[in-house]
Design a protein around this motif. Structure first.
Motif, PDB file in Angstrom:
ATOM      1  N   SER C 174      86.919  31.782  49.287  1.00  0.00           N
ATOM      2  CA  SER C 174      87.624  31.878  47.932  1.00  0.00           C
ATOM      3  C   SER C 174      89.294  31.810  48.176  1.00  0.00           C
ATOM      4  CB  SER C 174      87.463  33.042  47.295  1.00  0.00           C
ATOM      5  OG  SER C 174      87.818  34.421  47.927  1.00  0.00           O
ATOM      6  N   GLY C 175      89.924  31.511  47.187  1.00  0.00           N
ATOM      7  CA  GLY C 175      91.440  31.468  47.225  1.00  0.00           C
ATOM      8  C   GLY C 175      92.161  31.548  45.868  1.00  0.00           C
ATOM      9  N   ASP C 176      93.019  32.020  45.995  1.00  0.00           N
ATOM     10  CA  ASP C 176      94.010  32.148  44.763  1.00  0.00           C
ATOM     11  C   ASP C 176      95.328  31.786  44.816  1.00  0.00           C
ATOM     12  OD1 ASP C 176      95.194  34.457  45.884  1.00  0.00           O
ATOM     13  OD2 ASP C 176      95.317  35.560  44.125  1.00  0.00           O
ATOM     14  N   LEU C 198      89.609  30.807  42.798  1.00  0.00           N
ATOM     15  CA  LEU C 198      88.351  30.045  42.779  1.00  0.00           C
ATOM     16  C   LEU C 198      87.548  30.333  44.155  1.00  0.00           C
ATOM     17  CD1 LEU C 198      89.203  27.776  44.632  1.00  0.00           C
ATOM     18  CD2 LEU C 198      89.868  26.481  42.528  1.00  0.00           C
ATOM     19  N   THR C 199      86.322  30.135  44.256  1.00  0.00           N
ATOM     20  CA  THR C 199      85.309  30.302  45.118  1.00  0.00           C
ATOM     21  C   THR C 199      84.483  28.913  45.382  1.00  0.00           C
ATOM     22  OG1 THR C 199      85.139  32.743  44.501  1.00  0.00           O
ATOM     23  CG2 THR C 199      83.631  31.840  46.341  1.00  0.00           C
ATOM     24  N   LEU C 235      87.007  19.619  42.470  1.00  0.00           N
ATOM     25  CA  LEU C 235      88.484  19.611  41.930  1.00  0.00           C
ATOM     26  C   LEU C 235      89.057  18.104  42.078  1.00  0.00           C
ATOM     27  CD1 LEU C 235      90.256  21.597  40.946  1.00  0.00           C
ATOM     28  CD2 LEU C 235      91.481  21.638  43.031  1.00  0.00           C
ATOM     29  N   ASP C 236      88.218  17.135  41.639  1.00  0.00           N
ATOM     30  CA  ASP C 236      88.565  15.686  41.671  1.00  0.00           C
ATOM     31  C   ASP C 236      89.410  15.490  40.581  1.00  0.00           C
ATOM     32  OD1 ASP C 236      86.546  14.733  39.225  1.00  0.00           O
ATOM     33  OD2 ASP C 236      85.430  16.271  40.418  1.00  0.00           O
ATOM     34  N   ALA C 279      94.818  26.674  45.368  1.00  0.00           N
ATOM     35  CA  ALA C 279      93.983  27.722  45.631  1.00  0.00           C
ATOM     36  C   ALA C 279      92.588  27.226  46.396  1.00  0.00           C
ATOM     37  CB  ALA C 279      93.475  28.177  44.326  1.00  0.00           C
ATOM     38  N   TYR C 280      92.345  25.654  46.090  1.00  0.00           N
ATOM     39  CA  TYR C 280      91.136  25.008  46.454  1.00  0.00           C
ATOM     40  C   TYR C 280      91.378  24.868  48.122  1.00  0.00           C
ATOM     41  CZ  TYR C 280      87.591  21.564  46.603  1.00  0.00           C
ATOM     42  OH  TYR C 280      86.516  20.865  47.125  1.00  0.00           O
ATOM     43  N   GLN C 281      92.697  24.822  48.397  1.00  0.00           N
ATOM     44  CA  GLN C 281      92.973  24.497  49.736  1.00  0.00           C
ATOM     45  C   GLN C 281      92.740  25.912  50.606  1.00  0.00           C
ATOM     46  OE1 GLN C 281      96.994  23.078  50.439  1.00  0.00           O
ATOM     47  NE2 GLN C 281      95.910  21.107  51.610  1.00  0.00           N
TER      48      GLN C 281
END
Lengths: 756, 168, 286
Positions: C174-176, C198-199, C235-236, C279-281
């Motif tokens: 996950s990341g924020d 997101l996770t 996340l396209d 966040a995705y990264q």
């Protein structure tokens, strides 16, 4: 200016070096005393009640309850400052502004004041003052105020400078015209003409130190005041006039000053402090809050400027015309006139015409801000010149070089120029490495020029020789950025002694004759001119004392390297006398040794600059950053080059803030929405790159050392330089300053829609 | 009603009294007499009143005087070691990093806090580290250079101290 | 005015409940003292919570991180484990003001000041944080998005004080992230802001997400449709456009001195997209 006066190339010993300033240690240890740092015995705390309405008649003020609050020593209204101005319109404007009389003209206009034993009591007392207002329609926008349908601030405002005089009152207080030639003819000769309207929003000098003073007025008609000001002699004169005191009986001391930039050339609260002190018969300290500073000191004009310029395909500008509307607050100013005078001053034009229109609005009284009125006019003119250069496919610097004013050019505002620096700054820009450095995506480069007159004016200085041979220079101009260091260097130079032997101090109003306001970049120029004359008098005196000591004729004595030298045959055995040698015997050769001068410092050389700027814009948000900046300016002889650089850098940074984010925001209700450093966004350290500087030294022929004023010009070009950089990056012409992110994003979107 | 506050100010035990709603900035200036603490805004936006409170860099206008009870307060007045100026003070003078000088005490305190936390800051780190201090005169250029130079000098000194230490 | 500095939470609650007149909690003071200076509030009692030991700590528990109400934002930045777990929340907290402000300000103060432009609030909302509220009737836990009601107004009742913020445990993959727009690099209030948490599941597909926006409505918003727009995607560009559209639809800003409706709505989308990418990264997505 007389071209025959050109100076021979001088060799300097002290001037041009970079010593530590004499007031430095006090300023890094917290010892220097600024406006709010001084206390008088028994002093009270003053506070001002301000109008929340932008335009209202004051029907009634009841101060009874406030006066009855324990701890309150005085409550005043305009009744305590009767009109003693005797038909002096400017002085009446000051009085009306310091304390509203019949009407409050802007949000923040002072209507009453209290002095109490402590801050909390003063604050509580303000709440007990009851003011009954009749609210009128207001107007804060310069163009709307100039409209004949606008609410009129003053029923007696008939436009000056228009013939025949209008019969109806309006908000247009005055009109002025400058220029020469025939612009209609000039435009006919042009291959391309660009005509546009530009707007700039109101900005504030943003000095970090709020206005502050401590005033004491005694029942015997004497008084003293400690105040942060750019001109304590002027403050004394006007305060004495407004309070009905003899000028000689009011002694004003200028504190260290925490920035001014023109904003501390004007009275805002000092007469109020004096009136409070007179009523309470105790000293009163009055300090503005930051909110007060924004709402009720003197920001610069908001403007709306129409510019039309014609050019031939070969790059010759055939005509330039501009109509400049400058808001001056509720009182007449001459800000549009200054804009109209400076607009085309960089160029040699056959046909030029400018019209300045002074517009009254319900905003605080406009005052000077560093090269007042010039940056806005330059923004308009320099933007259009870039656009024309683009049209004829000529380099922006080359177009300017082709049209640059030079020695002998008749300026657009009248006088004929002597040796000036616009051409050389442009040539230096053309060959500067910054000009050819590579740019990345979303980056753009722009350049622009700027002009400022520089002033001289009434000055008075005093040199004292002390018995140990050290020297005191007393001046009446103030020191905001190293002036004491520069003046000490000049004195050391003229005596031929070391910088460390000289101490320069700012005298209070009882120690020297009248000195004008420290404005118009005149401090170092005028006071050094007077200081040199004072030193020469002291040297003459020392020579006559040496003559007594040696018992030889004064004609046989020469002053060199800080010593009296006996010249001629028969004197070979006389060892040179130092200042200390002569001063030690002063008691026996005629008493103390001093030199004193009063003069009108004429011949302040005009000043020009060229700036180069790179910006990077985020096209999705409009966020714009300055990533590289270069200032090239003619300084005349640079006395202390580090402080000259400092002036260049500081001025450019103020211009950058103005260009990108600073603006007064008024609501529909006519109230200032952003009276604080959070939302009035002056640049912070992380917003900026290093500001590179290049000092050109084209001597001013009217000063013994070739000195010119350097303080103001550097704020003039940045608005246009940044506008041109954005334009060059994205092909959009920015016409509204500040170029804040929403405005840039709107411009980019508009350009996208147009191309699509 | 006034409160009595006991603090250690610039190394000395000091007792002062202040109103409960009085800021530490006002108390330091008007009760203790430390006028090197400057008021530029009173709302934490300019940094001119910067001090250290138990070592933390804070705007004294956003602290109540009463909060200083039992705490350590450091101001520009306590920065030099007797007659020996702090390196930052010397470098500010050498580089002409002040013009009007009213922001200078705050900058010195902030720069000192910055260099204690990060003795070798990059130009960007200096710029962000000093972003809470407004200067309207200099354009920051010479301030940044003074701090860079001070950092260099301080590191050299602490290095040579360490070297001498080893020799012993 | 009275100044009180209780040593325990119970003492603080008692003081707050019993206080007569206008009572205010003092944590960092970076909002309270500004409002006092401007004359917008004139407290009768100030309760300084900084001497309460339990409110001065950051604790790692089975439920995640418990951040005391008096912990300064600078302290959050110094807590390496917290920075690693919730980089977006800490970044948001560290964006509040200068180093000087950082030494004082707190995320609880930021929350209770109830400004729609508060930096740490959208990040806390995206993180799914809970406020631990102590009051005369004991403890209650409130989702952070439920604390502010409108500018300057909270849902806290008389005598209540937020004792701490509970951040959930860090989920695997996950990341924020939090981004705000300000015209200056520092010393500014968010004109608009966005936070995304997101996770990821297998193959970089987003399995869970929370998106929050600041300064586009009377309070910070949890934008569920924006989260829905990216859940199930990698996340396209298509998902990012849908995210932006959902954010735009949620925006209900005003024109004011800091920005316009048009600007805020436009830049909210830009920031949401950029924050989602970060966040995705951080979650390990490519």
């Amino acid at each position: 200016m007389n071209a025959e006066n050109k100076l021979p190339k001088q060799v300097f010993r002290s001037v041009g070096t970079r010593p530590v300033r004499p007031d430095g240690v006090d300023k890094v240890t917290g010892r220097a005393r600024y406006g709010a740092d001084y206390d008088m015995p028994g002093q009270l705390v003053g506070r001002i009640l301000r109008s929340p309405h932008p335009h209202a008649t004051i029907k009634k003020i009841d101060i009874t309850k406030a006066e009855q609050l324990p701890g309150v020593k005085a409550v005043i209204t305009s009744k305590d400052l009767p009109d003693l101005t005797n038909g002096d319109e400017d002085l009446l404007a000051i009085l009306e502004n310091c304390m509203a009389r019949k009407k409050a003209y802007y949000d923040g206009h002072a209507v009453a004041a209290v002095a109490a034993v402590d801050a909390n009591t003063a604050k509580a007392a303000l709440k007990l003052i009851e003011v009954e207002y009749k609210i009128h329609k207001h107007v804060t926008d310069v163009d709307k105020a100039a409209d004949p349908k606008a609410p009129v601030l003053r029923k007696d405002c008939i436009t000056e400078g228009v013939s025949p005089a209008p019969t109806k009152a309006s908000n247009i207080a005055a009109q002025s015209e400058f220029g020469h030639g025939d612009v209609a003819k000039g435009f006919k000769q042009a291959d391309h003409i660009v005509e546009r309207n530009f707007r700039t929003e109101q900005t504030h000098q943003g000095y970090i130190e709020p206005h502050a003073c401590v005033a004491s007025v005694s029942p015997d008609g004497t008084g003293e005041m400690w105040v942060c000001t750019q001109g304590h002699f002027v403050f004394r004169q006007q305060c004495a006039q407004l309070l009905g005191l003899d000028m000689a009986k009011l002694r004003v001391t200028s504190s260290e000053i925490g920035g001014g930039f023109g904003g501390k050339t004007h009275l805002w609260l000092e007469p109020v402090a004096m009136a409070l002190s007179r009523k309470a018969n105790l000293p009163v300290k009055l300090v503005m809050t930051r909110e007060d500073v924004f709402r009720a000191s003197g920001p610069t004009s908001a403007t709306s400027i129409d510019v039309k310029i014609g050019i031939k395909n070969d790059g010759t500008i055939t005509a330039g015309e501009a109509t400049l509307r400058y808001a001056s607050g509720p009182w007449k100013g001459s800000w549009a006139a200054l804009g109209a005078m400076t607009a085309f001053a960089c160029y040699d034009l056959k046909n030029v015409k400018t019209t300045g229109i002074e517009v009254l609005v319900n905003r605080p009284k406009t005052t000077a801000y560093r090269a007042p009125s010039a940056p806005m006019a330059a923004f308009a003119v320099e933007s259009v010149i870039d656009e024309l250069a683009d049209k004829i496919d000529m380099d922006a610097v080359q177009v300017r070089i082709k049209n640059a004013a030079g020695e002998g050019t008749q300026s657009s505002y009248g006088p004929v120029y002597g040796p000036i620096g616009i051409g050389p700054t442009l040539e230096a820009a053309a060959s500067h490495p910054h000009m050819s450095a590579p740019l990345k995506e979303n980056q753009g480069r722009g350049m622009a020029c700027g002009f400022w007159f520089n002033f001289g004016g009434q000055s008075c200085t005093h040199i004292n020789i002390d018995i140990d041979g050290s020297v005191t220079l007393t001046v009446g101009t103030i020191d905001v950025g190293g002036a004491r260091a520069s003046l000490s260097l000049v004195v050391a130079e003229e005596f031929g002694i070391d910088y460390e032997q000289v101490k320069t101090v700012i005298g209070d109003t009882s120690t020297l004759g009248y000195n004008e306001m420290t404005d118009g970049s005149r401090g170092t120029f005028a006071s050094s001119m007077s200081a040199i004359a004072s030193v020469r008098k002291a040297i003459d005196e020392m020579i006559s004392r040496a003559a007594i000591m040696w018992d030889i004729p004064a004609e046989d004595i020469e002053w060199r390297d800080g010593h009296a030298h006996a010249t001629g045959k028969g004197h070979a055995n006389l060892a040179p006398l130092s200042i200390a040698d002569i001063a030690a015997r002063a008691g026996k050769t005629g008493g103390p040794i001093a030199g004193h001068t009063e003069l009108n410092a004429d011949g302040a050389g005009v000043s020009f600059a060229t700036h180069i700027c790179d910006v990077e814009v985020d096209p999705e948000t409009g966020l714009t950053r300055v990533i590289r900046y270069t200032v090239i300016q003619d300084a005349g002889k640079a006395v202390h080059p580090t402080y000259v650089e400092g002036q260049f850098q500081g001025g450019a940074t103020q211009g950058i803030g103005w260009a990108l984010n600073e603006e007064y925001v008024y609501g529909e209700d006519g109230r200032l929405q952003n009276p604080g450093f959070l939302d009035y966004r002056i640049p912070v350290c992380s917003d900026l790159p290093m500001i590179d500087t290049q000092i050109l030294e084209i001597p001013n022929p009217n000063h013994p050392y070739g000195i010119r004023g350097v303080g103001e010009t550097s704020i003039v070009p940045p608005l246009a330089a940044i506008g041109n950089a954005v334009s060059n990056a994205f092909g959009v012409r920015m016409t509204h300053v500040p170029m804040s992110p929403p405005r840039i994003l709107d411009a980019l979107e508009k350009a996208e829609t147009e191309t699509a | 009603m006034s409160m009595v506050v006991n603090s250690t100010i610039n190394g000395d035990p000091i007792e002062f009294s202040c109103e409960p709603d009085e800021t530490l900035m006002d108390a330091l200036r008007n009760r203790v007499g430390l006028k090197g603490v400057k008021e530029g805004c009173g709302t934490g936006d300019c940094g001119a009143c910067s001090i250290r409170l138990d070592g933390a860099l804070v705007c004294s206008c956003l602290v109540l005087g009463a909060e200083a009870e039992g705490r350590k307060v450091d101001t520009v007045e306590g920065m030099s070691d007797g007659a020996q100026l702090h390196v930052l003070q010397t470098k500010f003078l050498e580089h002409a990093a002040l013009q009007c000088g009213v922001c200078t005490p705050g900058f010195l305190i902030a720069a000192q806090a910055l260099l204690e936390k990060n003795p070798t800051p990059s130009e960007e780190e200096i710029r962000y580290g000093l972003a809470g201090n407004l200067c309207r005169c200099t354009g920051y250029d010479k301030i940044v250079r003074a701090v860079q130079d001070a950092a260099k000098t301080m590191n050299k000194r602490s290095k040579s101290k360490k070297t001498t230490g080893r020799k012993k | 005015m009275l100044y009180e500095s209780p040593q325990t939470t119970t003492e603080a609650v008692t003081l707050l409940a019993k206080a007569k007149g206008k009572v205010h909690v003092l944590a960092g003071g970076s909002d309270l003292l500004v409002r006092m200076k401007g004359g917008y509030i004139e407290p009768d009692v100030i309760v300084d919570i900084k001497r309460i030991k339990s409110m001065n700590a950051v604790k790692k528990t089975a439920d995640g991180y418990l951040i005391g109400a008096a912990v300064s934002c600078a302290q959050l930045g110094d807590n390496a484990a917290l920075v690693k777990a919730w980089p977006g929340v800490v970044e948001a907290a560290n964006l509040i003001g200068s180093d000087q402000i950082q030494g004082r300000c707190t995320i609880v103060g930021n929350l209770c000041n109830a400004s729609p432009a508060a930096d740490s609030v959208p990040a806390m909302i995206a993180a799914g944080a809970t406020a631990i509220v102590q009051g005369p009737r004991g403890e209650r836990q409130v989702a952070v998005e439920k604390i502010a009601k409108s500018p300057g107004v909270t849902s806290l009742k008389k005598g209540e004080v937020v004792e701490a913020i509970q951040l959930p445990p860090k989920q695997k993959k996950s990341g924020d992230a939090y981004l705000r727009f300000t015209p200056r690099t520092e010393m500014d209030i968010a004109v608009v802001s966005a936070a995304v948490n997101l996770t990821l599941g297998p193959k970089g597909v987003i399995t869970d997400a929370r998106v929050a926006l600041g300064a586009v409505a009377p309070k910070a918003l949890l934008v569920k449709p924006a989260a829905k727009a990216i859940i199930g995607s990698t996340l396209d560009d298509d998902a990012l456009d849908k995210l932006a559209a959902a954010c735009a639809a949620a925006c209900d800003p005003i024109d004011d001195k800091r920005g316009t409706v048009h600007f805020r709505t436009k830049v909210a989308q830009v920031l949401a997209k950029r924050a989602a990418k970060i966040a995705y990264q951080r979650a390990g997505g490519k």
